[in-house]
Design a protein around this motif. Structure first.
Motif, PDB file in Angstrom:
ATOM      1  N   GLN A  83       7.521  -0.728   6.634  1.00  0.00           N
ATOM      2  CA  GLN A  83       7.392   0.304   5.604  1.00  0.00           C
ATOM      3  C   GLN A  83       8.766   0.800   5.171  1.00  0.00           C
ATOM      4  OE1 GLN A  83       6.461   4.380   7.649  1.00  0.00           O
ATOM      5  NE2 GLN A  83       5.439   2.762   8.856  1.00  0.00           N
TER       6      GLN A  83
ATOM      7  N   VAL B 101       0.871  -1.176   0.000  1.00  0.00           N
ATOM      8  CA  VAL B 101       0.000   0.000   0.000  1.00  0.00           C
ATOM      9  C   VAL B 101       0.903   1.220   0.000  1.00  0.00           C
ATOM     10  CG1 VAL B 101      -1.744   1.308   1.253  1.00  0.00           C
ATOM     11  CG2 VAL B 101      -1.807  -1.203   1.286  1.00  0.00           C
ATOM     12  N   GLU B 102       0.663   2.139  -0.948  1.00  0.00           N
ATOM     13  CA  GLU B 102       1.469   3.355  -1.028  1.00  0.00           C
ATOM     14  C   GLU B 102       0.619   4.564  -0.670  1.00  0.00           C
ATOM     15  OE1 GLU B 102       2.906   7.067  -2.491  1.00  0.00           O
ATOM     16  OE2 GLU B 102       1.328   5.984  -3.576  1.00  0.00           O
ATOM     17  N   GLU B 103       1.171   5.422   0.196  1.00  0.00           N
ATOM     18  CA  GLU B 103       0.476   6.640   0.573  1.00  0.00           C
ATOM     19  C   GLU B 103       1.512   7.708   0.908  1.00  0.00           C
ATOM     20  OE1 GLU B 103      -3.254   8.004   3.439  1.00  0.00           O
ATOM     21  OE2 GLU B 103      -1.974   6.322   4.044  1.00  0.00           O
ATOM     22  N   TRP B 104       1.407   8.852   0.213  1.00  0.00           N
ATOM     23  CA  TRP B 104       2.295   9.983   0.465  1.00  0.00           C
ATOM     24  C   TRP B 104       3.776   9.586   0.407  1.00  0.00           C
ATOM     25  CZ3 TRP B 104      -0.201  14.317  -0.048  1.00  0.00           C
ATOM     26  CH2 TRP B 104      -1.532  14.393   0.337  1.00  0.00           C
TER      27      TRP B 104
ATOM     28  N   SER C  48      10.297   4.356   2.541  1.00  0.00           N
ATOM     29  CA  SER C  48       9.895   5.493   1.709  1.00  0.00           C
ATOM     30  C   SER C  48      10.456   5.311   0.305  1.00  0.00           C
ATOM     31  CB  SER C  48      10.403   6.808   2.309  1.00  0.00           C
ATOM     32  OG  SER C  48      11.797   6.952   2.136  1.00  0.00           O
TER      33      SER C  48
ATOM     34  N   ARG D 146       3.979   0.529   2.431  1.00  0.00           N
ATOM     35  CA  ARG D 146       3.830  -0.412   3.535  1.00  0.00           C
ATOM     36  C   ARG D 146       3.541  -1.799   2.977  1.00  0.00           C
ATOM     37  NH1 ARG D 146       1.812   4.432   5.291  1.00  0.00           N
ATOM     38  NH2 ARG D 146       2.500   5.127   7.358  1.00  0.00           N
TER      39      ARG D 146
END
Length: 381
Positions: free
Chosen positions: A354, A95-98, A356, A102
């Motif tokens: 996670q 799951v990718e967010e900002w 980045s 993760r």
């Protein structure tokens, strides 16, 4: 002739890198079941036209090895494709967010592997005469017993390896050692309402663990050793006093602490326990041990990092790697390992794992800099 570093950095594709990372995380690959992800990576790498070889570890389990440039490379990029088992088989995917990804293995170490693959693809865009001599090794089994790297080292011991374990992009030229200790206590089973007629194996185990915790060597404030009770289980059948208890202990040793010293200290505590704990029946197994190491920071890799990190606005701080990794195996075999990768140990092996995308991209750029710099070019552009 080898191409300038900036030319290779321009070939790094952040969108492709993100896609590779997300797809890798979505392929479930716990230790022992790595074939699906190796098939994916094999196809991904084959598109470069550089041969990708399978090195059998056991039936349906194999490492992937690819080599570019001339001759046997003295530097390999090394990543392990396996993960620990999923905490929730329905919730392990990416799951990718900002800009944060993760998912299982995001940090340990599919982020590092994706960065190495992207570095490889970027370097492969160069004409053959401009490519550095470099190996890429994607191994299985690191999360269990390191059988993938052990298999590789039976045939090849490179001068240098860069291993993409999660270090938050802080280079580690020193490495903790690791010991795994198994303890088993035996008791006597009776009805739970009559504990005085039996012998509680759990109570015996707790007394042994309390003695171990008081060992001066285990004082975590002194930083010599990290002590963690990883598992404890007992016979649970029936409304009874348990007659068996098992505990597994992880010991992470500071880089220069000899496992033999720790083993002797633990054995002294065990002898004390046998003489002081009434009715104790205890079995001890030193299931695994590997010494740590501390390398000299006056080396060519440090020089390359000192050039590359300011260009990427990365802080250059050298740290020891506190966990166990295949780096221990490579060092014992005679290689010089640099542990360096995106993500951190703080979230590895947890439901919050996670990394980045910025760190993964930075890792790809640093890996290409190390490859070109080690080959004798790319330091000045």
């Amino acid at each position: 002739m080898i191409a300038p570093l900036e030319q290779v950095w321009n070939a790094i594709d952040p969108e492709r890198l993100q896609r590779t990372l997300m797809e890798m995380i979505d392929i479930y690959s716990p230790s022992g079941k790595e074939e699906d992800i190796q098939l994916y990576l094999e196809e991904h790498l084959a598109a470069t036209g550089i041969p990708v070889l399978r090195q059998e570890v056991e039936e349906e389990r194999y490492n992937l090895i690819s080599i570019m440039g001339k001759g046997e490379p003295s530097l390999y990029l090394v990543g392990h494709v396996d993960t620990v088992a999923a905490w929730d088989i329905d919730e392990y995917a990416a799951v990718e967010e900002w800009g944060v990804v993760r998912g299982l293995g995001a940090a340990d170490m599919k982020g590092g592997c994706a960065a190495m693959v992207e570095a490889w693809l970027a370097l492969a865009t160069l004409p053959e005469v401009e490519r550095p001599s470099l190996g890429l090794l994607l191994v299985v089994g690191e999360e269990e017993n390191g059988d993938g790297s052990a298999r590789f080292l039976q045939e090849t011991v490179p001068e240098w390896v860069v291993i993409g374990e999660p270090t938050s992009m802080l280079p580690a030229f020193s490495h903790y050692g690791y010991m795994e200790v198994a303890l088993t206590t035996q008791g006597r089973r009776t009805h739970s309402s009559l504990p005085e007629l039996g012998h509680n194996a759990i109570e015996s185990m707790l007394r042994v663990l309390l003695l171990l915790e008081r060992l001066p060597l285990f004082d975590q404030e002194k930083g010599q050793l990290v002590y963690s009770i990883r598992e404890m289980s007992s016979a649970r059948a029936g409304f009874v006093v348990p007659d068996r208890c098992e505990a597994w202990i992880d010991l992470h040793l500071s880089p220069l602490l000899d496992p033999a010293v720790v083993r002797r200290e633990v054995e002294k505590v065990i002898e004390k326990a046998r003489s002081s704990i009434k009715g104790l029946a205890l079995e001890v197994g030193f299931e695994f041990e590997a010494g740590g190491y501390q390398m000299d920071l006056k080396n060519s890799m440090v020089e390359i990092l000192e050039d590359a990190y300011p260009r990427l606005n990365l802080p250059l701080n050298f740290v020891p790697f506190r966990s166990h990794s295949d780096g221990n195996l490579f060092f014992q075999a005679g290689s010089q390992p640099l542990i360096l990768g995106p993500g951190s140990l703080e979230t590895a092996h947890t439901a919050e794992e996670q990394t980045s995308l910025a760190e993964v991209e930075a890792a790809a750029r640093v890996y290409t800099a190390l490859a070109l710099g080690h080959a004798g070019a790319g330091r000045k552009v």
